[in-house]
Design a protein around this motif. Structure first.
Motif, PDB file in Angstrom:
ATOM      1  N   ILE A  66       0.849  -1.204   0.000  1.00 28.50           N
ATOM      2  CA  ILE A  66       0.000   0.000   0.000  1.00 28.50           C
ATOM      3  C   ILE A  66       0.881   1.249   0.000  1.00 28.50           C
ATOM      4  CG2 ILE A  66      -1.642   1.332   1.400  1.00 28.50           C
ATOM      5  CD1 ILE A  66      -2.794  -1.411   2.324  1.00 28.50           C
ATOM      6  N   GLU A  67       1.861   1.242   0.900  1.00 31.93           N
ATOM      7  CA  GLU A  67       2.765   2.384   1.014  1.00 31.93           C
ATOM      8  C   GLU A  67       3.540   2.606  -0.289  1.00 31.93           C
ATOM      9  OE1 GLU A  67       5.051   2.231   4.652  1.00 31.93           O
ATOM     10  OE2 GLU A  67       6.556   3.565   3.782  1.00 31.93           O
ATOM     11  N   ILE A  70       1.381   4.056  -3.125  1.00 32.39           N
ATOM     12  CA  ILE A  70       1.147   5.493  -2.948  1.00 32.39           C
ATOM     13  C   ILE A  70       2.394   6.279  -3.366  1.00 32.39           C
ATOM     14  CG2 ILE A  70       0.711   7.296  -1.226  1.00 32.39           C
ATOM     15  CD1 ILE A  70      -0.990   5.126   0.292  1.00 32.39           C
ATOM     16  N   GLU A  71       3.556   5.776  -2.951  1.00 35.47           N
ATOM     17  CA  GLU A  71       4.818   6.454  -3.306  1.00 35.47           C
ATOM     18  C   GLU A  71       5.036   6.481  -4.810  1.00 35.47           C
ATOM     19  OE1 GLU A  71       7.589   5.487   0.590  1.00 35.47           O
ATOM     20  OE2 GLU A  71       8.341   4.936  -1.396  1.00 35.47           O
ATOM     21  N   THR A  73       3.049   6.113  -7.296  1.00 33.87           N
ATOM     22  CA  THR A  73       2.071   6.827  -8.131  1.00 33.87           C
ATOM     23  C   THR A  73       1.911   8.284  -7.692  1.00 33.87           C
ATOM     24  OG1 THR A  73       0.210   6.226  -6.700  1.00 33.87           O
ATOM     25  CG2 THR A  73       0.755   4.676  -8.470  1.00 33.87           C
ATOM     26  N   GLY A  75       0.721   9.390  -5.063  1.00 26.40           N
ATOM     27  CA  GLY A  75      -0.580   9.563  -4.420  1.00 26.40           C
ATOM     28  C   GLY A  75      -1.778   9.434  -5.342  1.00 26.40           C
ATOM     29  N   ARG A  76      -1.540   9.028  -6.592  1.00 23.34           N
ATOM     30  CA  ARG A  76      -2.666   8.951  -7.528  1.00 23.34           C
ATOM     31  C   ARG A  76      -3.431   7.632  -7.440  1.00 23.34           C
ATOM     32  NH1 ARG A  76      -0.973   8.838 -12.760  1.00 23.34           N
ATOM     33  NH2 ARG A  76       1.159   8.420 -12.104  1.00 23.34           N
ATOM     34  N   VAL A  77      -2.860   6.631  -6.792  1.00 24.18           N
ATOM     35  CA  VAL A  77      -3.519   5.320  -6.717  1.00 24.18           C
ATOM     36  C   VAL A  77      -4.882   5.479  -6.036  1.00 24.18           C
ATOM     37  CG1 VAL A  77      -2.352   4.653  -4.548  1.00 24.18           C
ATOM     38  CG2 VAL A  77      -3.201   2.875  -6.101  1.00 24.18           C
ATOM     39  N   LEU A  82      -6.284   0.329  -4.082  1.00 24.73           N
ATOM     40  CA  LEU A  82      -5.690  -0.050  -2.790  1.00 24.73           C
ATOM     41  C   LEU A  82      -6.485  -1.200  -2.169  1.00 24.73           C
ATOM     42  CD1 LEU A  82      -4.665   3.349  -1.155  1.00 24.73           C
ATOM     43  CD2 LEU A  82      -3.207   1.662  -2.288  1.00 24.73           C
TER      44      LEU A  82
END
Ligand SMILES: [Mg+2]
Length: 238
Positions: A66-67, A70-71, A73, A75-77, A82
């Motif tokens: 998950i982390e 996010i990194e 993308t 924050g676009r995921v 998720l």
């Protein structure tokens, strides 16, 4: 006493982690060009960074995915994607236990002659569920679930059993976490390599398989003979 590792020694494990990573990569591929992205290398870095906090196991891997998503993308995921990552973790935790060919027969042959113990590393809840569904519980009157496999951990386990390291053989697929710490304490090892080796364990081959207290076998059917040879060597030495 003979100790057995769990993952990739008694049952298949690495295949499921690999499948999980592939699914994770597919999700990331919706956001970035996977070519040269180093997606899995990045995931491994995040997992390494988190190991001291999350410990080993599927739940730690899932949080790291998950982390990492996010990194990678920025924050676009999406929350939906998720959610799919969480599903990858759930499926990995719930897959049926698939025993290594011939291992049940090998363990029961060894257990008929010597006391045996299962020494497995990772998340207690998942380990217990896995052991329960492995069909091997009857063969292992003793099970040790540890969070790290290093000399102090093995020393503690041996002390609890009142066993001298020289009287202990550890059977496992990892030279680094199954064989080396036990040999360092003065014990013995039987290395049974698994065809797939993960990034975490591939690097450290410091302990040569040529060590006089280490044997190596290709298949589970060869395990009882390897253990017998060690028993003979221990008796001759004593
Ligand atoms: Mg293993």
């Amino acid at each position: 006493m003979v100790g057995f590792d769990g993952d990739d020694t008694l049952w298949r494990s690495e295949d499921y982690y690999r499948a999980a990573e592939k699914q994770y990569e597919e999700i990331i591929g919706r956001y970035i060009d996977l070519h040269d992205a180093g997606t899995l290398r990045h995931l491994l870095e995040v997992e390494r960074r988190n190991l001291k906090v999350f410990g080993y196991g599927v739940k730690g891997m899932t949080l790291s995915m998950i982390e990492a998503a996010i990194e990678l993308t920025d924050g676009r995921v999406t929350a939906r994607d998720l959610q799919q990552v969480v599903e990858i973790g759930r499926a990995t935790l719930q897959h049926p236990v698939e025993l290594i060919d011939g291992i049940r027969e090998a363990v029961s042959e060894i257990a008929a002659e010597l006391p045996v113990v299962l020494v497995t590393k990772g998340d207690l809840f998942h380990r217990e569920a896995k052991i329960a569904s492995s069909g091997l519980v009857d063969l292992f009157p003793r099970i040790e679930i540890v969070s790290e496999k290093d000399p102090p951990t093995y020393a503690r386990v041996l002390a609890e059993f009142g066993i001298d390291a020289a009287q202990f053989v550890m059977v496992g697929n990892s030279l680094r976490s199954d064989i080396e710490p036990v040999v360092r304490l003065g014990g013995w090892g039987v290395h049974i390599p698994y065809p797939i080796t993960y990034g975490r364990t591939r690097t450290n081959m410091a302990l040569a398989e040529a060590h006089p207290r280490v044997r190596s076998v290709d298949t589970a059917t060869q395990l009882p003979q390897a253990v017998r040879e060690i028993v003979t060597a221990v008796r001759n030495a004593g």
